[in-house]
Design a protein around this motif. Structure first.
Motif, PDB file in Angstrom:
ATOM      1  N   ASP A  58       0.832  -1.203   0.000  1.00 26.89           N
ATOM      2  CA  ASP A  58       0.000   0.000   0.000  1.00 26.89           C
ATOM      3  C   ASP A  58       0.867   1.254   0.000  1.00 26.89           C
ATOM      4  O   ASP A  58       0.643   2.206  -0.758  1.00 26.89           O
ATOM      5  N   LYS A  59       1.877   1.229   0.874  1.00 27.16           N
ATOM      6  CA  LYS A  59       2.747   2.393   1.034  1.00 27.16           C
ATOM      7  C   LYS A  59       3.554   2.658  -0.226  1.00 27.16           C
ATOM      8  O   LYS A  59       3.802   3.805  -0.603  1.00 27.16           O
ATOM      9  N   GLY A  60       3.969   1.585  -0.894  1.00 25.85           N
ATOM     10  CA  GLY A  60       4.793   1.742  -2.085  1.00 25.85           C
ATOM     11  C   GLY A  60       4.017   2.004  -3.353  1.00 25.85           C
ATOM     12  O   GLY A  60       4.589   2.304  -4.398  1.00 25.85           O
ATOM     13  N   SER A  61       2.688   1.884  -3.264  1.00 22.99           N
ATOM     14  CA  SER A  61       1.865   2.083  -4.456  1.00 22.99           C
ATOM     15  C   SER A  61       1.743   3.564  -4.797  1.00 22.99           C
ATOM     16  O   SER A  61       1.563   4.409  -3.924  1.00 22.99           O
ATOM     17  N   GLU A  62       1.843   3.867  -6.077  1.00 22.53           N
ATOM     18  CA  GLU A  62       1.685   5.255  -6.530  1.00 22.53           C
ATOM     19  C   GLU A  62       0.219   5.604  -6.767  1.00 22.53           C
ATOM     20  O   GLU A  62      -0.142   6.761  -6.918  1.00 22.53           O
ATOM     21  N   GLU A  63      -0.596   4.580  -6.801  1.00 24.62           N
ATOM     22  CA  GLU A  63      -2.018   4.794  -7.071  1.00 24.62           C
ATOM     23  C   GLU A  63      -2.712   5.341  -5.829  1.00 24.62           C
ATOM     24  O   GLU A  63      -2.590   4.799  -4.738  1.00 24.62           O
ATOM     25  N   ALA A  64      -3.433   6.424  -5.990  1.00 16.79           N
ATOM     26  CA  ALA A  64      -4.167   7.010  -4.867  1.00 16.79           C
ATOM     27  C   ALA A  64      -5.335   6.105  -4.486  1.00 16.79           C
ATOM     28  O   ALA A  64      -6.036   5.586  -5.349  1.00 16.79           O
TER      29      ALA A  64
END
Length: 349
Positions: free
Chosen positions: A275-281
């Motif tokens: 979750d933290k590494g995802s760029e998707e909002a």
């Protein structure tokens, strides 16, 4: 607040994500349990559900509805009085004989009563139905939950009571005999979360959720006395702006019982990292939830009616640090052991 549309969208994926779950619904014949069970039947392909209650008439009506909603499902009613630990043991024996694993253990049985005599097994009436009977289902069915987890399948225990509203316990009254009806309810809430915290620590492959369902009209609110009258009066006066509609309650609680944002600890840390590494909002209801210890994906969650995860309760964290959490669990097991000894005495007399 998790938007209702987000919840509906997540529930719509159950037909592929969890198409044929094996579930045990304790308190599934009426009220919040039945609302959720009907949404489960509508959202999955071929569920197998053991639903447990005290009134065959309610079960017969629900059975007909479930079969109409989803004729591919299997729905098995088991008669059981949650007030009786011996009755819970017998009910669980039947499930253990029939199933190799279960995915969801749903616990919503309950009632508000004051001045009731102790149960036949010597338990405070309200404590028996709100805590001891519920947790006995967990201890008895834990092997089936663990087997599901070992096979890489979804596993969750969810209790519907008042998660997030915990208050300090009286260490000299863990039998929960003292105090008013409201104070007793607070104790049942807190001891449930403390037990769930212990269970999640000992069984990190299973997620444990203690949720508050909010104000929902149920059969359990109809009982003699001023308290029942007060509750029903508030419901009538408040009307549409306070009450959560049955369908919304079913959708929300199905989400809490099945959503992947409340993972067990064994996978929660990795999910939180992703979750933290995802760029998707991501919006609320799409990110991994914070556990009661304030850590994302830590395996034990207390939820407000709108899905907001509560954390950082100083009382609960203190119980962890002081070892009182384990004392509560030892007390619970001792109560079951004493009841077991009672029946052994009767059988040898």
């Amino acid at each position: 607040m998790i938007p209702l549309q987000t919840i509906k969208d997540a529930n719509s994926t159950l037909s592929t994500r969890l198409p044929s779950p094996v579930c045990v619904f304790v308190g599934g014949t009426t009220g919040i349990g039945s609302y959720t069970l009907k949404r489960l039947a509508a959202s999955t392909v071929s569920p197998k559900v053991y639903y447990i209650g005290r009134t065959p008439g309610n079960a017969a009506a629900l059975q007909k509805e479930l079969e109409e909603i989803n004729p591919k499902g299997t729905y098995v009613f088991l008669l059981c009085d949650v007030l009786s630990i011996k009755g819970v043991d017998e009910c669980c024996r039947k499930i253990n004989e029939r199933e190799a694993e279960i995915n969801i253990l749903w616990l919503s049985a309950g009632a508000l009563r004051s001045g009731m005599p102790d149960t036949k097994e010597g338990l405070n009436w309200m404590a028996a139905i709100s805590y001891y009977g519920q947790v006995k289902f967990i201890t008895n069915l834990l092997p089936l939950l663990k087997r599901a987890a070992a096979n890489g399948h979804f596993t969750r225990v969810i209790r519907i009571l008042a998660g997030g509203l915990e208050k300090p316990l009286d260490p000299h009254d863990l039998d929960m005999r003292k105090g008013s009806l409201i104070r007793g309810r607070q104790m049942h809430t807190t001891i449930t979360t403390v037990a769930f915290d212990h269970l999640a620590h000992e069984n990190p492959e299973i997620s444990f959720v203690h949720a508050f369902a909010g104000f929902v009209k149920t059969e359990g609110q109809k009982f003699p006395g001023l308290m029942s009258l007060a509750i029903r009066s508030v419901m009538w006066i408040a009307g549409s702006w306070l009450l959560i509609p049955e369908e919304e309650s079913g959708e929300r609680n199905l989400f809490y019982a099945t959503s992947e944002i409340y993972p067990p600890a064994t996978v929660g840390a990795e999910m939180a990292k992703a979750d933290k590494g995802s760029e998707e909002a991501k919006g609320e209801g799409e990110e991994v939830a914070v556990g009661l210890d304030g850590v994302k994906g830590s395996g034990c969650y207390t939820l407000h009616w709108d899905g907001t995860a509560k954390s950082g309760n100083k009382v609960l964290l203190e119980y962890r640090e002081s070892g009182f959490r384990e004392k509560v669990w030892e007390h619970t097991l001792a109560v079951y052991k004493n009841i077991e000894k009672q029946y052994e005495k009767e059988n040898t007399a």
